[in-house]
Design an enzyme around this catalytic site. Structure first.
Site, PDB file in Angstrom:
ATOM      1  CB  VAL A 108      51.046 -21.962 -26.612  1.00 43.49           C
ATOM      2  CG1 VAL A 108      49.907 -22.259 -27.158  1.00 43.49           C
ATOM      3  CG2 VAL A 108      51.968 -21.414 -27.972  1.00 43.49           C
TER       4      VAL A 108
ATOM      5  CG  ASN B  39      49.040 -25.887 -36.012  1.00 43.90           C
ATOM      6  OD1 ASN B  39      49.267 -26.088 -37.120  1.00 43.90           O
ATOM      7  ND2 ASN B  39      48.239 -24.530 -35.754  1.00 43.90           N
TER       8      ASN B  39
ATOM      9  CB  SER C 106      59.133 -26.919 -40.276  1.00 39.19           C
ATOM     10  OG  SER C 106      59.706 -26.160 -41.637  1.00 39.19           O
TER      11      SER C 106
ATOM     12  CE1 TYR D  71      58.794 -22.202 -38.026  1.00 46.11           C
ATOM     13  CE2 TYR D  71      60.036 -23.248 -40.050  1.00 46.11           C
ATOM     14  CZ  TYR D  71      58.847 -22.992 -39.470  1.00 46.11           C
ATOM     15  OH  TYR D  71      57.358 -23.703 -39.948  1.00 46.11           O
ATOM     16  CB  ALA D  72      66.674 -24.545 -38.301  1.00 47.78           C
ATOM     17  CB  ALA D  73      67.211 -23.819 -33.021  1.00 48.18           C
TER      18      ALA D  73
ATOM     19  CE  LYS E  88      57.507 -25.559 -36.766  1.00 43.86           C
ATOM     20  NZ  LYS E  88      56.306 -25.691 -36.135  1.00 43.86           N
TER      21      LYS E  88
END
Ligand SMILES: NC(=O)c1ccc[n+]([C@@H]2O[C@H](COP(=O)([O-])OP(=O)(O)OC[C@H]3O[C@@H](n4cnc5c(N)ncnc54)[C@H](O)[C@@H]3O)[C@@H](O)[C@H]2O)c1
Length: 245
Positions: free
Chosen positions: A63, A89, A141, A154-156, A158
Site C-alpha cells: 500500500v 487496515n 490505535s 506508530y503514534a505519529a 496513528k
C-alpha cells in the site's frame, strides 16, 4: 455470538486482509454477501487466507506504492462497477524508543499506515463521490490516542490517521460519504508475536481483562459500514474493552 449484516450488492475493499483483523473484516463482508477486494503484500499469504470465490478478488500490493494503489482501485471498480466501502487496515510496527529510532523505521511505519490510508482514500473518493455513497473506515490505535513507550513512529502515524479521518469526513460529508475510524485491541499476529510478559502487561491494562478476537473488530466495522449509519461520521470508535477510557 454474531451479528448478521447484509452487504449484498456492495463492494468492499480491505487492506491488510491476509491475516488478523483485516482478514476477519473481509470475511465479515463476504459472509454478509458483499464482493470483497482483499489487498495485502504477499500473493502467497493471500492465497493461503482466501480460497477462490466468485465474490473475492485478491490483489498482492504494497500500500506504500501509491501509483499501484490507484491501479488496483481502478481494477476493483472495473470488477463490479462500484466501490461502496474501503477499510484502511494494513499496518506494521517497528518499535524502539525515539532516541534509538532509525530513519527507515520512522519512515516505513508512516508510509504504511498514513501513506497507505491516504493513497486508498484519494483513489476511492472520486468513485464514491460519483455514486453519491461511500463508507471509509480507517484503523487507528490506543497509541494514536494516548501514546505508548517505544512507538513514537506508530503514534505519529496513528494520530495522523485520526486527524486525516476527521478532515476527509468533513470534505466528503455532503457527498453521502462517511469517514470513521476504529481503535482496536485484538489477539492477532501483531500482538501474539510480542514477548509473553508484554502481552500479560497489556492484558492487565484492559478493563474487560482480555484481548478481543479479530471478529469482534469486524462487528464494529460492519456497524460503521452499514447504510443505516449515514449520520455517523468523523468518529473514532474504540473497540478495545475499555482500554482508552
Ligand atoms: N491487534 C491489535 O490489538 C491492534 C491494536 C491497535 C491497532 N491495530 C491496527 O490494526 C490493523 C491490523 O492489525 P493486525 O493486528 O491485524 O496486524 P497483523 O500484523 O496481524 O496484520 C496486518 C496485515 O497488514 C499487512 N500489511 C502490512 N504492511 C502492508 C503493506 N505495506 N501493504 C499491504 N499490506 C500490508 C500484513 O501483511 C498483514 O496481513 C493495523 O493497522 C494495526 O496497526 C491493531
Amino acid at each position: 455470538m454474531s451479528i448478521s449484516f447484509d452487504f449484498s450488492g456492495r463492494t468492499a475493499l480491505v487492506t491488510g486482509g491476509a491475516q488478523g483483523i483485516g482478514r476477519a473484516i473481509a470475511a465479515m463482508f463476504h459472509d454478509a454477501g458483499a464482493h470483497v477486494a482483499v489487498l495485502d503484500r504477499s500473493s502467497e499469504a493471500l492465497a493461503d487466507a482466501w480460497p477462490a470465490s466468485a465474490r473475492v478478488a485478491t490483489h498482492a500490493i504494497d500500500v506504500t506504492d501509491t501509483a499501484a494503489v490507484g491501479e488496483v482501485v481502478r481494477a476493483v471498480e472495473a470488477w463490479t462497477g462500484r466501490i461502496d466501502i474501503a477499510v484502511n487496515n494494513a499496518g506494521i510496527t517497528r518499535d524502539r524508543v525515539v532516541w534509538k529510532l532509525g530513519d527507515e523505521e520512522w519512515q516505513d511505519v508512516l508510509d504504511v499506515h498514513l501513506g497507505g490510508t491516504f493513497a486508498v482514500t484519494r483513489a476511492v473518493v472520486p468513485v464514491m463521490r460519483a455514486a453519491g455513497y461511500g463508507r471509509i473506515i480507517n484503523v487507528t490505535s490506543y497509541t494514536g490516542l494516548h501514546g505508548t513507550i517505544g512507538q513514537s513512529n506508530y503514534a505519529a502515524a496513528k494520530g495522523g490517521i485520526i486527524a486525516f479521518t476527521k478532515t476527509v469526513a468533513k470534505e466528503t460529508a455532503r457527498f453521502g460519504i462517511t469517514v470513521n475510524a476504529i481503535s482496536p485491541n485484538a489477539a492477532t499476529p501483531m500482538v501474539t508475536s510480542l514477548p509473553v510478559e508484554r502481552i500479560d502487561e497489556m492484558t492487565e491494562m484492559v478493563p474487560v481483562g482480555r484481548f478481543a478476537e479479530p471478529e469482534e473488530m469486524a462487528t464494529a466495522i460492519g456497524y460503521l459500514a452499514a447504510e443505516q449509519s449515514s449520520y455517523v461520521t468523523g468518529v473514532v470508535l474504540p473497540v478495545d474493552g475499555g482500554l482508552a477510557m
